[in-house]
Design a protein around this motif. Structure first.
Motif, PDB file in Angstrom:
ATOM      1  N   ALA A  85      -4.705  -1.514   0.847  1.00 49.17           N
ATOM      2  CA  ALA A  85      -3.871  -1.521   2.051  1.00 49.17           C
ATOM      3  C   ALA A  85      -3.864   0.037   2.857  1.00 49.17           C
ATOM      4  O   ALA A  85      -4.075  -0.064   3.876  1.00 49.17           O
ATOM      5  N   TYR A  86      -4.195   1.094   1.840  1.00 46.95           N
ATOM      6  CA  TYR A  86      -4.202   2.433   2.553  1.00 46.95           C
ATOM      7  C   TYR A  86      -5.705   2.410   3.360  1.00 46.95           C
ATOM      8  O   TYR A  86      -5.757   3.060   4.513  1.00 46.95           O
ATOM      9  N   GLU A  87      -6.712   1.853   2.593  1.00 48.25           N
ATOM     10  CA  GLU A  87      -8.020   1.807   3.369  1.00 48.25           C
ATOM     11  C   GLU A  87      -7.837   1.205   4.636  1.00 48.25           C
ATOM     12  O   GLU A  87      -8.438   1.670   5.775  1.00 48.25           O
ATOM     13  N   ALA A  88      -7.079   0.120   4.799  1.00 48.39           N
ATOM     14  CA  ALA A  88      -7.155  -0.879   5.783  1.00 48.39           C
ATOM     15  C   ALA A  88      -6.207  -0.012   6.904  1.00 48.39           C
ATOM     16  O   ALA A  88      -6.530  -0.063   8.115  1.00 48.39           O
ATOM     17  N   VAL A  89      -5.090   0.567   6.542  1.00 47.01           N
ATOM     18  CA  VAL A  89      -4.145   1.220   7.643  1.00 47.01           C
ATOM     19  C   VAL A  89      -5.364   2.418   8.091  1.00 47.01           C
ATOM     20  O   VAL A  89      -4.977   2.791   9.237  1.00 47.01           O
ATOM     21  N   PHE A 108      -2.794  -8.481   6.020  1.00 41.76           N
ATOM     22  CA  PHE A 108      -2.026  -7.300   5.621  1.00 41.76           C
ATOM     23  C   PHE A 108      -0.631  -7.246   4.920  1.00 41.76           C
ATOM     24  O   PHE A 108      -0.232  -6.638   4.120  1.00 41.76           O
ATOM     25  N   ARG A 109      -0.051  -8.353   5.325  1.00 44.30           N
ATOM     26  CA  ARG A 109       1.485  -8.602   4.926  1.00 44.30           C
ATOM     27  C   ARG A 109       1.113  -9.282   3.300  1.00 44.30           C
ATOM     28  O   ARG A 109       1.877  -8.817   2.481  1.00 44.30           O
ATOM     29  N   ARG A 110       0.012  -9.970   3.155  1.00 48.70           N
ATOM     30  CA  ARG A 110      -0.201 -10.533   1.856  1.00 48.70           C
ATOM     31  C   ARG A 110      -0.636  -9.280   0.940  1.00 48.70           C
ATOM     32  O   ARG A 110      -0.342  -9.396  -0.152  1.00 48.70           O
ATOM     33  N   ILE A 123     -16.156  -2.850   0.075  1.00 50.61           N
ATOM     34  CA  ILE A 123     -16.711  -3.604   1.021  1.00 50.61           C
ATOM     35  C   ILE A 123     -16.173  -2.773   2.337  1.00 50.61           C
ATOM     36  O   ILE A 123     -17.094  -2.272   3.163  1.00 50.61           O
ATOM     37  N   LEU A 124     -14.798  -2.792   2.490  1.00 49.06           N
ATOM     38  CA  LEU A 124     -14.335  -2.043   3.581  1.00 49.06           C
ATOM     39  C   LEU A 124     -14.761  -0.515   3.576  1.00 49.06           C
ATOM     40  O   LEU A 124     -15.068   0.014   4.760  1.00 49.06           O
ATOM     41  N   MET A 176      -8.980  -8.410   8.568  1.00 49.11           N
ATOM     42  CA  MET A 176      -7.591  -7.558   8.396  1.00 49.11           C
ATOM     43  C   MET A 176      -6.969  -7.958   9.878  1.00 49.11           C
ATOM     44  O   MET A 176      -7.069  -7.202  10.880  1.00 49.11           O
ATOM     45  N   ASN A 177      -5.966  -8.712   9.612  1.00 52.96           N
ATOM     46  CA  ASN A 177      -5.092  -9.146  10.444  1.00 52.96           C
ATOM     47  C   ASN A 177      -3.658  -9.382   9.988  1.00 52.96           C
ATOM     48  O   ASN A 177      -3.462  -8.950   8.850  1.00 52.96           O
TER      49      ASN A 177
END
Length: 187
Positions: A100-104, A78-80, A61-62, A73-74
């Motif tokens: 996590a990689y896609e989020a960063v 992210f910590r989770r 989805i991201l 994405m807060n």
């Protein structure tokens, strides 16, 4: 779907995952906020297969429509994700790494809000993590330009152990080679 939608859609999303109806789950997650919330709720499911599939769906989805996940994405989320990267289950661990990689990559503000914490987590992981975790963290450090970690990265340059990461071209690669690539990115 009814006109008014109340409550969580966690059970609906779980059923779609269990029935391997991933395309339908993805479509629903892209258009329905409660379905997306349900996917995030499934990250706490006791079944690692469900958790891994939920992570994979969120990643897809991201990739398809990052704006849908902007509110999700807060720092807490992210910590989770980082904690899921430490899972004993390789399917959960790899899919948490991918997400996590896609989020960063897609949410630089998330990184800037958590920079000190991210540096602390990555430095601990580079010292104490498994070789696969270290390889992933090296890639993230390079992506984020975390030059503060240069001394820890340099310590890994001569490591011959091979790692398996959930990225194209990163299967059975020497950890030292990944460290060298990271240092080049930080130059």
């Amino acid at each position: 779907m009814g006109f008014l939608s109340f409550g969580s859609k966690k059970d609906r999303m779980k059923k779609l995952i269990e029935e391997e109806r991933f395309d339908e789950a993805m479509r629903l997650g892209l258009k329905d906020r409660k379905a997306l919330d349900g996917l995030f709720e499934l990250l706490d499911d006791p079944n690692p297969g469900i958790v891994g599939d939920a992570l994979l769906l969120i990643t897809n989805i991201l990739r398809e429509k990052p704006s849908v996940l902007k509110g999700q994405m807060n720092p807490e989320t992210f910590r989770r994700l980082v904690s899921l990267m430490e899972s004993r289950n390789p399917y959960v661990r790899e899919n948490a790494m991918l997400l996590a990689y896609e989020a960063v990559k897609r949410f630089p503000e998330l990184v800037s809000q958590n920079r000190k914490w991210i540096i602390d987590v990555i430095s601990r992981g580079l010292r104490e993590g498994s070789k696969d975790q270290k390889g992933f963290l090296l890639i993230v450090a390079g992506e984020l330009g975390l030059s503060e970690l240069r001394p820890l990265i340099e310590e890994l340059v001569n490591v011959e152990d091979k790692v398996v990461l959930p990225f194209e071209g990163k299967k059975w690669v020497k950890l030292g080679d990944i460290a060298k690539e990271t240092l080049e990115r930080l130059a």
